[in-house]
Write a protein that holds these residues in place. Sequence first.
Motif, PDB file in Angstrom:
ATOM      1  N   SER A 187       0.848  -1.185   0.000  1.00  0.00           N
ATOM      2  CA  SER A 187       0.000   0.000   0.000  1.00  0.00           C
ATOM      3  C   SER A 187       0.891   1.244   0.000  1.00  0.00           C
ATOM      4  O   SER A 187       1.394   1.658   1.051  1.00  0.00           O
ATOM      5  CB  SER A 187      -0.910   0.005   1.230  1.00  0.00           C
ATOM      6  N   PRO A 188       1.128   1.830  -1.166  1.00  0.00           N
ATOM      7  CA  PRO A 188       1.998   3.015  -1.220  1.00  0.00           C
ATOM      8  C   PRO A 188       1.320   4.244  -0.630  1.00  0.00           C
ATOM      9  O   PRO A 188       0.091   4.402  -0.709  1.00  0.00           O
ATOM     10  CB  PRO A 188       2.240   3.214  -2.721  1.00  0.00           C
ATOM     11  N   GLY A 189       2.123   5.104  -0.069  1.00  0.00           N
ATOM     12  CA  GLY A 189       1.643   6.407   0.365  1.00  0.00           C
ATOM     13  C   GLY A 189       1.754   7.406  -0.765  1.00  0.00           C
ATOM     14  O   GLY A 189       1.567   7.073  -1.937  1.00  0.00           O
ATOM     15  N   GLN A 190       2.110   8.628  -0.428  1.00  0.00           N
ATOM     16  CA  GLN A 190       2.203   9.686  -1.428  1.00  0.00           C
ATOM     17  C   GLN A 190       3.571   9.607  -2.103  1.00  0.00           C
ATOM     18  O   GLN A 190       4.600   9.881  -1.481  1.00  0.00           O
ATOM     19  CB  GLN A 190       1.979  11.037  -0.766  1.00  0.00           C
ATOM     20  N   ILE A 191       3.552   9.244  -3.372  1.00  0.00           N
ATOM     21  CA  ILE A 191       4.777   8.959  -4.109  1.00  0.00           C
ATOM     22  C   ILE A 191       4.989  10.008  -5.193  1.00  0.00           C
ATOM     23  O   ILE A 191       4.090  10.290  -5.999  1.00  0.00           O
ATOM     24  CB  ILE A 191       4.722   7.553  -4.753  1.00  0.00           C
ATOM     25  N   ARG A 192       6.191  10.553  -5.205  1.00  0.00           N
ATOM     26  CA  ARG A 192       6.554  11.524  -6.227  1.00  0.00           C
ATOM     27  C   ARG A 192       6.720  10.824  -7.573  1.00  0.00           C
ATOM     28  O   ARG A 192       7.330   9.764  -7.652  1.00  0.00           O
ATOM     29  CB  ARG A 192       7.876  12.193  -5.837  1.00  0.00           C
ATOM     30  N   LYS A 193       6.184  11.403  -8.635  1.00  0.00           N
ATOM     31  CA  LYS A 193       6.375  10.829  -9.959  1.00  0.00           C
ATOM     32  C   LYS A 193       7.849  10.870 -10.346  1.00  0.00           C
ATOM     33  O   LYS A 193       8.590  11.760  -9.910  1.00  0.00           O
ATOM     34  CB  LYS A 193       5.531  11.574 -10.998  1.00  0.00           C
ATOM     35  N   GLU A 194       8.268   9.932 -11.178  1.00  0.00           N
ATOM     36  CA  GLU A 194       9.683   9.827 -11.521  1.00  0.00           C
ATOM     37  C   GLU A 194      10.194  11.062 -12.246  1.00  0.00           C
ATOM     38  O   GLU A 194      11.396  11.350 -12.226  1.00  0.00           O
ATOM     39  CB  GLU A 194       9.939   8.588 -12.376  1.00  0.00           C
ATOM     40  N   THR A 195       9.300  11.827 -12.869  1.00  0.00           N
ATOM     41  CA  THR A 195       9.709  13.031 -13.589  1.00  0.00           C
ATOM     42  C   THR A 195       9.787  14.266 -12.700  1.00  0.00           C
ATOM     43  O   THR A 195      10.309  15.297 -13.121  1.00  0.00           O
ATOM     44  CB  THR A 195       8.737  13.313 -14.742  1.00  0.00           C
ATOM     45  N   ALA A 196       9.270  14.167 -11.477  1.00  0.00           N
ATOM     46  CA  ALA A 196       9.280  15.326 -10.572  1.00  0.00           C
ATOM     47  C   ALA A 196      10.660  15.503  -9.945  1.00  0.00           C
ATOM     48  O   ALA A 196      11.321  14.534  -9.584  1.00  0.00           O
ATOM     49  CB  ALA A 196       8.222  15.147  -9.487  1.00  0.00           C
ATOM     50  N   THR A 197      11.076  16.741  -9.815  1.00  0.00           N
ATOM     51  CA  THR A 197      12.395  17.033  -9.240  1.00  0.00           C
ATOM     52  C   THR A 197      12.334  17.414  -7.773  1.00  0.00           C
ATOM     53  O   THR A 197      13.359  17.467  -7.102  1.00  0.00           O
ATOM     54  CB  THR A 197      13.081  18.155 -10.025  1.00  0.00           C
ATOM     55  N   GLU A 198      11.125  17.687  -7.278  1.00  0.00           N
ATOM     56  CA  GLU A 198      10.985  18.014  -5.856  1.00  0.00           C
ATOM     57  C   GLU A 198       9.590  17.661  -5.386  1.00  0.00           C
ATOM     58  O   GLU A 198       8.676  17.440  -6.188  1.00  0.00           O
ATOM     59  CB  GLU A 198      11.273  19.497  -5.613  1.00  0.00           C
ATOM     60  N   ASP A 199       9.429  17.598  -4.068  1.00  0.00           N
ATOM     61  CA  ASP A 199       8.143  17.244  -3.479  1.00  0.00           C
ATOM     62  C   ASP A 199       7.126  18.369  -3.618  1.00  0.00           C
ATOM     63  O   ASP A 199       7.482  19.552  -3.712  1.00  0.00           O
ATOM     64  CB  ASP A 199       8.308  16.936  -1.988  1.00  0.00           C
ATOM     65  N   ASP A 200       5.852  17.980  -3.588  1.00  0.00           N
ATOM     66  CA  ASP A 200       4.769  18.929  -3.419  1.00  0.00           C
ATOM     67  C   ASP A 200       4.752  19.299  -1.935  1.00  0.00           C
ATOM     68  O   ASP A 200       4.493  18.444  -1.079  1.00  0.00           O
ATOM     69  CB  ASP A 200       3.454  18.265  -3.827  1.00  0.00           C
ATOM     70  N   PRO A 201       5.063  20.559  -1.586  1.00  0.00           N
ATOM     71  CA  PRO A 201       5.189  20.934  -0.159  1.00  0.00           C
ATOM     72  C   PRO A 201       3.945  20.625   0.666  1.00  0.00           C
ATOM     73  O   PRO A 201       4.056  20.166   1.805  1.00  0.00           O
ATOM     74  CB  PRO A 201       5.458  22.439  -0.214  1.00  0.00           C
ATOM     75  N   ALA A 202       2.767  20.868   0.097  1.00  0.00           N
ATOM     76  CA  ALA A 202       1.532  20.632   0.854  1.00  0.00           C
ATOM     77  C   ALA A 202       1.353  19.153   1.158  1.00  0.00           C
ATOM     78  O   ALA A 202       0.934  18.778   2.262  1.00  0.00           O
ATOM     79  CB  ALA A 202       0.335  21.171   0.069  1.00  0.00           C
ATOM     80  N   ARG A 203       1.666  18.298   0.198  1.00  0.00           N
ATOM     81  CA  ARG A 203       1.535  16.855   0.422  1.00  0.00           C
ATOM     82  C   ARG A 203       2.613  16.360   1.372  1.00  0.00           C
ATOM     83  O   ARG A 203       2.346  15.537   2.263  1.00  0.00           O
ATOM     84  CB  ARG A 203       1.602  16.118  -0.911  1.00  0.00           C
TER      85      ARG A 203
END
Length: 246
Positions: A187-203
């Motif tokens: 059961s994955p949590g909030q996972i950054r897409k492989e193309t994203a370079t940084e986290d979504d701060p709110a998430r």
Amino acid sequence: MTDLPLRGKTAFVSGSGQNIGRAIALHLARAGSNVVVNGSSDESAAETTAAMVKDAGAEALVAMGDMGNPDDISRIAEAALAQFGTVDILVNNAARRPHKPFLEMTTQDWHGVMDVALSAVFHTSQAFLPGMVDKSWGRIINLAGMKAIKGYFEGAPISAAKHGVWGLTKALSTEFACKGITANVISPGQIRKETATEDDPARAARIPTGFMGQPDDIAAMAAFLASPAAKFVTGQMIAVNGGETT
């Protein structure tokens, strides 16, 4: 030579053209497993994953098809078994996640999710379990998102399907444990897409670790569950979510 615990095994990973599915395919390949790469529409992405699998020293087969279509699954299974003989590691990763208020949902919306997220697990398990039974060794790894298990706002079919996957996984783990086959859910949590370079701060702020996971975090767990080291782990749902649920 580096130890390859999955040498001689073959894995099927649905939805492996990008993100979590691609990362799982690569982790399994690096452990020695051949990989059947699947995508529903973006064949170029699947071919890229297959090339990465080959670069890791494993064999790869691209098998395109809609995991919500039983005929496509049968065709994919036939191709996989024709090339590799058996599929020893089954990873059901493909999913559809439409958001719509429940009272606006159509029958087509409902079945579109259920077919991919739940029925596909039934069909792929029936296709590949006979070979696992014959070899007295197998791994079934199903994916179920954290919110789907808790209850997904405006995502009733997602929650229903993933709860069903959890029930089906437990049933398979009980029935096939004596055959050397394990069945588990990640059961994955909030996972950054492989193309994203940084986290979504709110998430990221909602996660106790303070950062989002990456596809490799899920893939590492899948590689462990697929390995001989996990022979005593079955019938479990393992959350990989930075402590967001406890």
